[in-house]
Design an enzyme around this catalytic site. Structure first.
Site, PDB file in Angstrom:
ATOM      1  N   VAL A   1       0.862  -1.179   0.000  1.00 44.51           N
ATOM      2  CA  VAL A   1       0.000   0.000   0.000  1.00 44.51           C
ATOM      3  C   VAL A   1       0.895   1.225   0.000  1.00 44.51           C
ATOM      4  O   VAL A   1       1.891   1.271   0.730  1.00 44.51           O
ATOM      5  CB  VAL A   1      -0.905   0.008   1.249  1.00 44.51           C
ATOM      6  CG1 VAL A   1      -1.775   1.249   1.293  1.00 44.51           C
ATOM      7  CG2 VAL A   1      -1.751  -1.243   1.284  1.00 44.51           C
ATOM      8  N   CYS A   2       0.548   2.205  -0.823  1.00 43.11           N
ATOM      9  CA  CYS A   2       1.332   3.427  -0.923  1.00 43.11           C
ATOM     10  C   CYS A   2       1.523   4.044   0.452  1.00 43.11           C
ATOM     11  O   CYS A   2       0.573   4.386   1.152  1.00 43.11           O
ATOM     12  CB  CYS A   2       0.605   4.411  -1.833  1.00 43.11           C
ATOM     13  SG  CYS A   2       1.408   6.009  -1.909  1.00 43.11           S
TER      14      CYS A   2
END
EC number: 2.3.2.23
Lengths: 182, 531
Positions: free
Chosen positions: A84-85
């Site tokens: 996830v960013c």
């Protein structure tokens, strides 16, 4: 750091007590897997994902890194390695956030309202903006193919070696959009 | 106190007791006082004897629910006497919550006939009740005595006042202050200190706040970030009332200042995001880090103003126009914000090469501006440009975002580390993918591969190690047949690579070895021997 282990223990315990299936990787309380179900009012409903959480040394002052082990179609999640960013997590992170919060509030919100301004999966972001219903269909397809309960249990071993390599890119605090390997 | 005196005086007139009785009473009184002191500690205050009678005061903290609401009706008409007849539109009520109430003060005097015949004389004084309600309390005390006649009664009185008095008066969650201005009625022993809303409210609030603070400081509390317990004094409280232990808030502030993310340095409480006052930050960070915090804040604010640029000479902040020119209001330098050189209307920015040439020329020519100072400045400038040149040598500029990107490994299809877009490292053009290398002039992989490069570096490393080793074993090695540098054998292997000239030779016979398998063998020189 002021007694980091107590905070970690408490958070982990609270997570386990909230009926989340948690698997520890070694006893260091640095990383572990959690089983996560897609929020019911989203196209991710019914999907089950195995999520890898890594707590940095500076936790809780720094946010944990989160990665999806089995595949998910989402603008802010890298399709290949599942990370996830980090920037999206960092934007809302506070030391008072605990792990239960991450799984009860943050992740469901992220799945329901992706952040198109910082997409790791540019294609998913573009599709979402262009044709919402096609995007939702694609999400459901992926859930059918990759997010069955068996997938969340079985794929751990295979994915681990892949994850190890690309996970490093996302450990840094640089606020970069995702990179594809050349 | 005078009321007490009067009561005492009036009562004494009535009784005549035997000396024995008086002595027994006296002893009982003394014992009772001692007992009370040990139970209630500082809340019992012994006063000077009134007319020879033992006199004391007890501060009784009534048991209240977790939080109590105090309400008072404020009247807009000037005369308080008119309250009964005013319409409700002229009134508004003001409420606030407290956790602590000023104590009920019970002042007593033991007559000589206590406890055998008469109860203690007393007055009850309360800050937050009117005299009517207090009179009710007095009556209850009287009735308690009636039941216990002949026995000590203080403990029962205090106990009742502490635990049951409020509920007896019908006070459970709320106390309504007042009524004010009604003429004193009821028991003379009931003293109300409630004067007016203006004085009562601040008094009650202040008492509550002081008690809350003291309670906080005297107890252990759990920090909601680290979950460890600390005494109250170890906590830092923010203006938004949220508190955290000193360690946590220090670490938190430190982290954000070190990483430059000062915009996120707000109250950690979820959804609060209140400001952390600079005064507190200064204490937590120390002077040096605090200075960094201030400059970061300034920078961030200015960065938000996108047309703010910094003067190349004095670093003062300036506003640029559409053509990227600006004039510094401090040193009056007119410059171009793109190349940081002097303003050049109509001409493009100079390349590093041209700048360098100009500067070197000006360094050599007789200067109008005197002094080593100016020369030093120019030297600095030259260094800067030399660095720019070096950067240009080892890197390429991304055609999209102009960031200098250095290629270390892999192919020539570059992903810019800054903006994430693709470009070709050879021709520096933006590309969409591998298509560019398929039929173009640019090759995908460079001719001297990075593997070969790494090998060379490793060789250099080996040289250094070899030299060091021979230096350590001076005298114990022997010279290379070609360059005569001392070499030492490694792990009994007689096939030696000279660290200086890279020749392969045999340690035993000192001849150059072209092929290991040809030179070494069972009938020839042995490859591995000790010593």
């Amino acid at each position: 750091m002021s007694s980091p282990s107590k905070r970690r223990e408490m958070d982990l315990m609270k997570l386990m007590m909230s009926d989340y299936k948690v698997e520890l990787i070694n006893d260091g309380m640095q990383e572990f897997y959690v089983h996560f179900h897609g929020p019911s009012d989203s196209p991710y409903d019914g999907g089950v994902w195995r999520i890898r959480v890594e707590l940095p040394d500076a936790y809780p002052y720094k946010s944990p890194s989160i990665g999806f082990i089995n595949r998910i179609y989402h603008p802010n999640v890298d399709e290949m390695c599942g990370s996830v960013c980090l920037d999206v997590i960092n934007q809302t992170w506070s030391p008072m956030f605990d792990l239960v919060n991450v799984f009860e509030v943050f992740l469901p919100q992220l799945l329901l309202y992706p952040n198109p301004s910082d997409p790791l999966n540019g294609e998913a972001a573009a599709l979402m903006m262009r044709d919402r219903s096609a995007y939702e269909l694609r999400v459901k397809e992926y859930c059918q193919k990759y997010a069955k309960p068996e997938d969340a249990g079985a794929t751990a071993e295979e994915k681990e070696s892949d994850e190890e390599l690309s996970e490093d890119e996302y450990m840094s605090d640089d606020e970069m959009a995702g990179q594809a390997d050349p | 106190m005078s009321v007490l005196e009067e009561l005492a005086f009036a009562a004494e007139e009535e009784l005549e007791l035997s000396a024995d009785q008086i002595r027994v009473n006296d002893q009982l009184q003394e014992d009772e006082l001692l007992a009370m002191e040990s139970i209630y500690g500082e809340n019992v205050i012994i006063l000077d004897r009134q007319r020879g009678l033992r006199t004391f005061q007890v501060h009784i903290e009534p048991k209240i629910p977790d939080e109590l609401t105090i309400t008072t009706k404020l009247c807009t008409t000037s005369s308080e006497m008119e309250m009964a007849s005013t319409s409700s539109t002229d009134e508004f009520s003001y409420s606030f919550r407290v956790k602590f109430l000023p104590p009920i003060v019970l002042t007593c005097s033991f007559p000589t006939s206590y406890p055998s015949h008469k109860p203690p004389h007393f007055i009850i004084s309360v800050q937050w009740l009117d005299s009517l309600k207090i009179s009710g309390m007095c009556s209850v005390l009287d009735s308690i005595w009636m039941e216990l006649q002949g026995q000590e009664v203080m403990y029962q009185w205090i106990d009742w006042l502490q635990s049951s008095s409020l509920s007896h008066l019908g006070i459970h969650q709320q106390i309504i202050l007042g009524p004010y201005g009604i003429k004193h009625a009821g028991d003379r022993r009931a003293v109300s200190e409630s004067i007016s809303p203006d004085s009562d409210i601040p008094l009650l609030r202040r008492y509550n706040d002081e008690q809350v603070l003291e309670n906080f400081l005297n107890n252990l509390h759990e920090c909601c970030i680290c979950f460890s317990e600390h005494p109250g004094g170890d906590f830092v409280r923010l203006p938004c009332q949220h508190f955290f232990c000193q360690n946590c808030i220090s670490t938190y502030s430190d982290l954000h200042v070190s990483e430059g993310t000062v915009n996120k340095l707000l109250c950690p409480e979820l959804k609060c995001r209140g400001m952390i006052p600079p005064g507190i930050l200064k204490q937590l960070l120390g002077n040096e880090k605090y200075d960094r915090y201030e400059s970061l804040m300034l920078q961030k604010t200015l960065d938000c103003m996108s047309d703010a640029v910094y003067c190349p000479r004095c670093e003062f902040v300036c506003i640029e126009d559409e053509d990227h020119f600006a004039q510094c209001s401090k040193c009056y330098f007119n410059f171009c914000s793109l190349c940081n050189g002097a303003r050049h209307v109509g001409e493009p920015c100079l390349s590093p090469e041209s700048k360098l040439q100009l500067l070197e020329a000006s360094l050599k020519s007789p200067s109008r501006i005197t002094g080593a100072q100016r020369r030093l400045e120019l030297e600095h400038k030259i260094n800067e440009i030399m660095s720019e040149r070096e950067v240009a040598r080892v890197s390429k500029i991304c055609p999209h975002c102009k960031m200098a990107i250095s290629r270390i490994d892999g192919c020539n299809k570059m992903v810019c580390g800054s903006c994430g877009k693709y470009f070709c490292y050879l021709c520096n053009k933006p590309i969409s993918g591998y298509e560019h290398f398929r039929d173009g002039a640019c090759e995908l992989f460079p001719t001297v591969s990075s593997v070969q490069q790494q090998w060379q570096e490793r060789m250099n490393g080996r040289q250094a190690v070899g030299r060091l080793r021979s230096e350590l074993n001076l005298g114990r090695g022997h010279k290379c047949p070609l360059c005569s540098q001392e070499n030492v054998k490694t792990d009994n292997n007689n096939h030696v690579l000279c660290w200086a000239c890279q020749t392969h030779y045999c340690y035993l016979c000192r001849k150059v070895v072209k092929r290991s398998s040809e030179h070494f063998g069972p009938k020839k020189c042995k490859q591995h021997t000790e010593g």
